[in-house]
Write a protein that holds these residues in place. Structure first.
Motif, PDB file in Angstrom:
ATOM      1  N   ASN A  32     -10.919 120.179 -10.242  1.00 30.29           N
ATOM      2  CA  ASN A  32     -10.246 121.367  -9.702  1.00 30.29           C
ATOM      3  C   ASN A  32     -11.126 122.089  -8.700  1.00 30.29           C
ATOM      4  O   ASN A  32     -12.316 121.908  -8.662  1.00 30.29           O
ATOM      5  N   ASP A  33     -10.526 123.009  -7.981  1.00 28.76           N
ATOM      6  CA  ASP A  33     -11.241 123.693  -6.929  1.00 28.76           C
ATOM      7  C   ASP A  33     -11.180 125.195  -7.160  1.00 28.76           C
ATOM      8  O   ASP A  33     -10.678 125.932  -6.323  1.00 28.76           O
ATOM      9  N   ASP A  34     -11.681 125.647  -8.328  1.00 26.66           N
ATOM     10  CA  ASP A  34     -11.562 127.070  -8.646  1.00 26.66           C
ATOM     11  C   ASP A  34     -12.840 127.841  -8.349  1.00 26.66           C
ATOM     12  O   ASP A  34     -12.976 128.997  -8.728  1.00 26.66           O
ATOM     13  N   GLY A  35     -13.784 127.207  -7.667  1.00 25.63           N
ATOM     14  CA  GLY A  35     -14.996 127.898  -7.236  1.00 25.63           C
ATOM     15  C   GLY A  35     -16.029 128.089  -8.317  1.00 25.63           C
ATOM     16  O   GLY A  35     -17.072 128.684  -8.084  1.00 25.63           O
ATOM     17  N   LYS A  36     -15.796 127.605  -9.515  1.00 26.68           N
ATOM     18  CA  LYS A  36     -16.750 127.801 -10.600  1.00 26.68           C
ATOM     19  C   LYS A  36     -17.446 126.478 -10.917  1.00 26.68           C
ATOM     20  O   LYS A  36     -16.806 125.430 -10.964  1.00 26.68           O
ATOM     21  N   ILE A  37     -18.773 126.556 -11.146  1.00 25.05           N
ATOM     22  CA  ILE A  37     -19.493 125.332 -11.527  1.00 25.05           C
ATOM     23  C   ILE A  37     -19.206 125.034 -12.996  1.00 25.05           C
ATOM     24  O   ILE A  37     -19.273 125.917 -13.844  1.00 25.05           O
ATOM     25  N   THR A  38     -18.901 123.776 -13.268  1.00 30.03           N
ATOM     26  CA  THR A  38     -18.745 123.350 -14.661  1.00 30.03           C
ATOM     27  C   THR A  38     -19.877 122.394 -15.006  1.00 30.03           C
ATOM     28  O   THR A  38     -20.100 121.414 -14.298  1.00 30.03           O
ATOM     29  N   MET A  39     -20.575 122.713 -16.096  1.00 27.54           N
ATOM     30  CA  MET A  39     -21.662 121.847 -16.559  1.00 27.54           C
ATOM     31  C   MET A  39     -21.263 121.192 -17.884  1.00 27.54           C
ATOM     32  O   MET A  39     -20.789 121.862 -18.796  1.00 27.54           O
ATOM     33  N   GLY A  40     -21.478 119.889 -17.980  1.00 29.74           N
ATOM     34  CA  GLY A  40     -21.323 119.214 -19.267  1.00 29.74           C
ATOM     35  C   GLY A  40     -22.708 119.054 -19.867  1.00 29.74           C
ATOM     36  O   GLY A  40     -23.582 118.453 -19.242  1.00 29.74           O
ATOM     37  N   TYR A  88     -17.694 113.703 -19.920  1.00 24.52           N
ATOM     38  CA  TYR A  88     -17.940 114.671 -18.830  1.00 24.52           C
ATOM     39  C   TYR A  88     -17.668 114.024 -17.467  1.00 24.52           C
ATOM     40  O   TYR A  88     -17.171 114.679 -16.551  1.00 24.52           O
ATOM     41  N   ILE A  89     -17.997 112.735 -17.355  1.00 26.32           N
ATOM     42  CA  ILE A  89     -17.720 112.042 -16.086  1.00 26.32           C
ATOM     43  C   ILE A  89     -16.203 111.987 -15.877  1.00 26.32           C
ATOM     44  O   ILE A  89     -15.700 112.297 -14.787  1.00 26.32           O
ATOM     45  N   ALA A  90     -15.476 111.632 -16.945  1.00 31.58           N
ATOM     46  CA  ALA A  90     -14.006 111.532 -16.841  1.00 31.58           C
ATOM     47  C   ALA A  90     -13.401 112.893 -16.503  1.00 31.58           C
ATOM     48  O   ALA A  90     -12.410 112.980 -15.771  1.00 31.58           O
ATOM     49  N   GLN A  91     -14.011 113.958 -17.018  1.00 27.43           N
ATOM     50  CA  GLN A  91     -13.491 115.311 -16.748  1.00 27.43           C
ATOM     51  C   GLN A  91     -13.932 115.837 -15.385  1.00 27.43           C
ATOM     52  O   GLN A  91     -13.579 116.925 -14.983  1.00 27.43           O
ATOM     53  N   LYS A  92     -14.746 115.049 -14.679  1.00 27.90           N
ATOM     54  CA  LYS A  92     -15.220 115.399 -13.344  1.00 27.90           C
ATOM     55  C   LYS A  92     -15.924 116.758 -13.303  1.00 27.90           C
ATOM     56  O   LYS A  92     -15.626 117.614 -12.474  1.00 27.90           O
ATOM     57  N   VAL A  93     -16.842 116.939 -14.238  1.00 26.37           N
ATOM     58  CA  VAL A  93     -17.638 118.173 -14.202  1.00 26.37           C
ATOM     59  C   VAL A  93     -18.498 118.148 -12.934  1.00 26.37           C
ATOM     60  O   VAL A  93     -18.650 117.105 -12.290  1.00 26.37           O
ATOM     61  N   ASP A  94     -19.090 119.282 -12.599  1.00 26.96           N
ATOM     62  CA  ASP A  94     -19.905 119.355 -11.377  1.00 26.96           C
ATOM     63  C   ASP A  94     -21.333 118.886 -11.600  1.00 26.96           C
ATOM     64  O   ASP A  94     -21.992 118.432 -10.669  1.00 26.96           O
ATOM     65  N   VAL A  95     -21.810 119.041 -12.826  1.00 24.19           N
ATOM     66  CA  VAL A  95     -23.188 118.652 -13.122  1.00 24.19           C
ATOM     67  C   VAL A  95     -23.274 118.327 -14.615  1.00 24.19           C
ATOM     68  O   VAL A  95     -22.595 118.948 -15.437  1.00 24.19           O
ATOM     69  N   ILE A  96     -24.087 117.316 -14.914  1.00 24.14           N
ATOM     70  CA  ILE A  96     -24.305 116.951 -16.318  1.00 24.14           C
ATOM     71  C   ILE A  96     -25.768 117.225 -16.649  1.00 24.14           C
ATOM     72  O   ILE A  96     -26.658 116.910 -15.853  1.00 24.14           O
ATOM     73  N   GLN A 108     -27.288 102.480 -17.851  1.00 23.87           N
ATOM     74  CA  GLN A 108     -25.879 102.211 -17.579  1.00 23.87           C
ATOM     75  C   GLN A 108     -25.078 103.507 -17.397  1.00 23.87           C
ATOM     76  O   GLN A 108     -24.397 103.699 -16.386  1.00 23.87           O
ATOM     77  N   VAL A 109     -25.194 104.399 -18.355  1.00 22.85           N
ATOM     78  CA  VAL A 109     -24.376 105.622 -18.282  1.00 22.85           C
ATOM     79  C   VAL A 109     -24.836 106.518 -17.115  1.00 22.85           C
ATOM     80  O   VAL A 109     -24.021 107.184 -16.459  1.00 22.85           O
ATOM     81  N   LEU A 110     -26.136 106.486 -16.819  1.00 19.00           N
ATOM     82  CA  LEU A 110     -26.620 107.283 -15.686  1.00 19.00           C
ATOM     83  C   LEU A 110     -26.093 106.709 -14.364  1.00 19.00           C
ATOM     84  O   LEU A 110     -25.793 107.463 -13.430  1.00 19.00           O
ATOM     85  N   LYS A 111     -25.947 105.374 -14.316  1.00 14.42           N
ATOM     86  CA  LYS A 111     -25.374 104.752 -13.105  1.00 14.42           C
ATOM     87  C   LYS A 111     -23.921 105.174 -12.947  1.00 14.42           C
ATOM     88  O   LYS A 111     -23.448 105.427 -11.835  1.00 14.42           O
ATOM     89  N   GLU A 112     -23.228 105.273 -14.077  1.00 16.10           N
ATOM     90  CA  GLU A 112     -21.822 105.687 -14.024  1.00 16.10           C
ATOM     91  C   GLU A 112     -21.713 107.113 -13.465  1.00 16.10           C
ATOM     92  O   GLU A 112     -20.833 107.404 -12.658  1.00 16.10           O
ATOM     93  N   ALA A 113     -22.612 107.973 -13.873  1.00 15.42           N
ATOM     94  CA  ALA A 113     -22.598 109.360 -13.353  1.00 15.42           C
ATOM     95  C   ALA A 113     -22.926 109.358 -11.862  1.00 15.42           C
ATOM     96  O   ALA A 113     -22.295 110.066 -11.062  1.00 15.42           O
ATOM     97  N   LYS A 114     -23.885 108.525 -11.489  1.00 10.72           N
ATOM     98  CA  LYS A 114     -24.280 108.464 -10.070  1.00 10.72           C
ATOM     99  C   LYS A 114     -23.111 107.951  -9.219  1.00 10.72           C
ATOM    100  O   LYS A 114     -22.819 108.495  -8.148  1.00 10.72           O
ATOM    101  N   ASP A 115     -22.431 106.898  -9.697  1.00 13.26           N
ATOM    102  CA  ASP A 115     -21.283 106.360  -8.966  1.00 13.26           C
ATOM    103  C   ASP A 115     -20.190 107.416  -8.804  1.00 13.26           C
ATOM    104  O   ASP A 115     -19.463 107.425  -7.824  1.00 13.26           O
ATOM    105  N   ALA A 116     -20.083 108.285  -9.809  1.00 12.30           N
ATOM    106  CA  ALA A 116     -19.067 109.348  -9.737  1.00 12.30           C
ATOM    107  C   ALA A 116     -19.584 110.550  -8.942  1.00 12.30           C
ATOM    108  O   ALA A 116     -18.901 111.574  -8.844  1.00 12.30           O
TER     109      ALA A 116
END
Ligand code: AHR
Length: 326
Positions: A32-40, A88-96, A108-116
């Motif tokens: 979403n584009d609500d201007g707020k940072i979301t952290m997982g 968190y990747i699936a939810q498209k957070v801004d930062v993990i 592996q999981v860090l590569k998935e975050a990087k790809d996203a």
């Protein structure tokens, strides 16, 4: 959530469009584009007083910084942390951000975050990934130094000892960075005195209950032990119960050095049941939120940010306790 723009493209787009701050629409890994940072945030668990203070610091700082926090507790299981990060990747957070329960098995999981195109911040504990581009930064303590400080104290304290100094070591969770590093830092420091010997070393999983259980068994197997080095206060506090139950006096018959300096540990130190504590600060929240804002903005940050820490004697604990925050 803000739309995250890959760092290189973002810099150009924001300058060109004069769009300081958030809201660019050209990134690929975003929601979403609500201007707020979301952290997982994928937390290790709730294994110790330190962890409770760390969680509180993160939750309070996120609130203060206006960052929406999605928080999960992995109950000290790596598979749960990996699941949380994938969600968190699936939810498209801004930062993990996460504190890895053990050091290995993250590529592996860090590569998935990087790809996203979701930046990752390591807090408190490190990963052993060779590819450091998988995360933006790592904020936390120097655990080797903490172990070294514990060992140096023992070397100094043992100068007056006439006989052998036989140490029981209660290790943190096997494979965790603080367990590996506090063990090696301590081992290096005690080499300075051949009187000092680690007679037993076992995993106490950073918990009070396990610290007590393991200490009960080790006291029976090693009646010659006269020092306990515990990788955190909680295991030390559990061990104190075992020592007292065995009819020995903690801090006297068995000298105790621990790491953390949470309130319960500092109280035991001020009462003479612990002899020395090496501080490890859990108050990482404010710096973490600051870093999160910077990396989401596409800014380059220091790859390694060290926490400042001290040590406490019994007298220093008495003085520090009234103002201790955690
Ligand atoms: O990673 C930090 C360590 O984890 C703390 O020393 C310990 O108390 C916690 O469980």
């Amino acid at each position: 959530m803000i739309r995250r723009v890959s760092a290189a493209i973002a810099a150009g787009l924001l300058v060109a469009a004069g769009l300081a701050g958030c809201g660019g629409d050209s990134g690929s890994g975003s929601g979403n584009d609500d201007g707020k940072i979301t952290m997982g945030f994928a937390q290790v668990g709730a294994e110790s007083g330190w962890r409770t203070a760390n969680t509180k610091s993160i939750q309070e700082s996120a609130k203060a910084a206006g960052i929406e926090l999605k928080f999960s507790d992995a109950q000290q299981k790596q598979e749960n942390q990996i699941k949380a990060i994938r969600s968190y990747i699936a939810q498209k957070v801004d930062v993990i951000a996460f504190s890895p329960v053990i050091e290995s098995g993250w590529d592996q999981v860090l590569k998935e975050a990087k790809d996203a195109e979701i930046p990752v911040i390591l807090t408190d504990r490190a990963v052993d990934s060779k590819d450091t581009s998988l995360y933006e930064t790592f904020i936390g303590s120097d655990f080797v130094l903490e172990g070294k400080k514990a060992g140096e104290w023992l070397v100094e304290d043992s100068k007056a000892a006439k006989g052998p100094v036989n140490v029981i070591q209660l290790e943190g969770t096997t494979g965790a960075a603080p367990a590996n590093d506090r063990k090696s830092g301590f081992a290096d420091a005690i080499k300075a005195d051949p009187k000092i010997k680690v007679v037993a070393s076992q995993d106490g999983d950073f918990t009070r209950a396990k610290g007590k259980e393991v200490m009960e068994a080790l006291l029976k197997a090693h009646p010659e032990a006269n020092v306990l080095y515990a990788h955190n206060d909680d295991m030390g506090l559990g061990a104190i119960e075992a020592i007292e139950a065995a009819g020995k006096k903690p801090g006297v018959d068995i000298k105790i050095v621990t790491v953390d300096a949470v309130k319960d540990g500092m109280t035991a130190l001020s009462e003479g049941k612990i002899n020395f504590i090496v501080e490890c600060s859990p108050l990482l929240g404010p710096q973490l939120m600051d870093l999160a804002k910077q990396v989401v903005d596409g800014k380059k940050v220091e790859k390694r940010i060290l926490t400042e820490e001290t040590t406490f004697t019994q007298e220093q604990a008495k003085a520090a306790l009234p103002d201790r925050k955690y």
